[in-house]
Design an enzyme around this catalytic site. Structure first.
Site, PDB file in Angstrom:
ATOM      1  NE  ARG A   1      28.029  72.070   3.312  1.00 35.43           N
ATOM      2  CZ  ARG A   1      28.329  73.647   3.921  1.00 35.43           C
ATOM      3  NH1 ARG A   1      27.925  73.506   5.189  1.00 35.43           N
ATOM      4  NH2 ARG A   1      28.556  75.037   3.636  1.00 35.43           N
TER       5      ARG A   1
ATOM      6  NE  ARG B   1      20.264  70.219  -7.962  1.00 36.78           N
ATOM      7  CZ  ARG B   1      19.244  70.553  -7.251  1.00 36.78           C
ATOM      8  NH1 ARG B   1      19.500  70.330  -5.942  1.00 36.78           N
ATOM      9  NH2 ARG B   1      18.634  71.043  -7.587  1.00 36.78           N
TER      10      ARG B   1
ATOM     11  CG  ASP C   1      22.147  70.592  -2.106  1.00 34.13           C
ATOM     12  OD1 ASP C   1      23.359  71.138  -1.147  1.00 34.13           O
ATOM     13  OD2 ASP C   1      21.964  71.147  -3.612  1.00 34.13           O
TER      14      ASP C   1
END
Length: 263
Positions: free
Chosen positions: A55, A202, A57
């Site tokens: 998945r 990130r 973001d």
């Protein structure tokens, strides 16, 4: 029949991958999963649910997200590709479709996932391609970032690099590759692991930028890792620089080479 799909998308206009409403329920923020399932259901003439490899973001893109779904509809792989793409917005397309055995799982059959993060290292923010590039105005020492990144490789506890909202049962992951390179003003981070935690890429990039900007020494990244405390790490890098390159599967699955291991 079970099918695997390769899906390419620009995540800029979506609220991430995961559907935010009950399956088949309309309304709510636009997500990639809900948009894809609506298109697939139109081709199948029955409700379709999907499982993805990883998945993403809000604002994150994908070169080749892999999903699987089940359908009794009599359709060729070509019909799934063309029919579904015709029902998708321009920011999404189906790259390929492959029939697979019922025990294939886009999520659990994957042995690795790959990401790429790119940023413009320049005093002025980008105009062209800004939805694909993050921006860092501080001069960056790419060699220092790469050396620091190599200290994160291997199977480790990445608790310090996941968001507090991460739902994974534990933070142990095997980081297989983390290369930092420069091409002119573009700095790229190429990352591969068996799986990733929520915001892990990130957060690692944000921490390495502290090293590259000279705010932290190279050895600091190990202190962060061993401290297992998210508050010790650097800020989360912006989403728009991140692309999910795709998962990797064992070669015995009948999938395109772009999502299979080389050996």
């Amino acid at each position: 029949m079970r099918y695997a799909l390769g899906v390419e998308y620009d995540g800029s206009e979506f609220h991430g991958w995961q559907r935010l409403t009950a399956h088949g329920e309309s309304g709510g923020p636009a997500t990639l999963q809900a948009t894809l399932e609506e298109a697939l259901s139109g081709v199948a003439a029955h409700p379709v649910e999907t499982i993805c490899a990883g998945r993403t973001d809000a604002g994150v893109h994908a070169e080749c997200q892999v999903v699987h779904f089940d359908s009794d509809a009599s359709r060729t792989p070509r019909a799934w590709v063309l029919g579904t793409t015709s029902r998708l917005p321009p920011s999404m397309r189906i790259r390929w479709c492959a029939p697979v055995d019922d025990d294939f799982s886009a999520r659990f059959s994957a042995r690795a996932r790959r990401y790429r993060y790119r940023l413009l290292n320049h005093q002025v923010r980008p105009a062209l391609g800004r939805q694909w590039l993050a921006w860092e105005r501080r001069p960056l020492d790419v060699d220092a970032m790469h050396r620091a990144a190599q200290q994160l490789l291997g199977e480790r506890d990445f608790e310090a690099f996941r968001t507090v909202h991460c739902q994974a049962a534990h933070a142990r992951r095997e980081l297989q590759r983390l290369d930092v390179t420069r091409d002119g003003d573009i700095v790229s981070f190429t990352v591969q692991a068996n799986a990733f935690l929520h915001h892990q890429v990130r957060n690692m990039v944000g921490s390495l930028l502290e090293v590259g900007a000279g705010e932290r020494p190279e050895a600091w990244i190990v202190d962060v890792l061993e401290g297992r405390d998210r508050t010790l790490a650097g800020p989360t890098a912006p989403a728009q620089g991140l692309v999910f390159v795709g998962p990797r599967y064992p070669r015995d699955w009948p999938l395109p080479d772009e999502v299979r291991f080389d050996v």
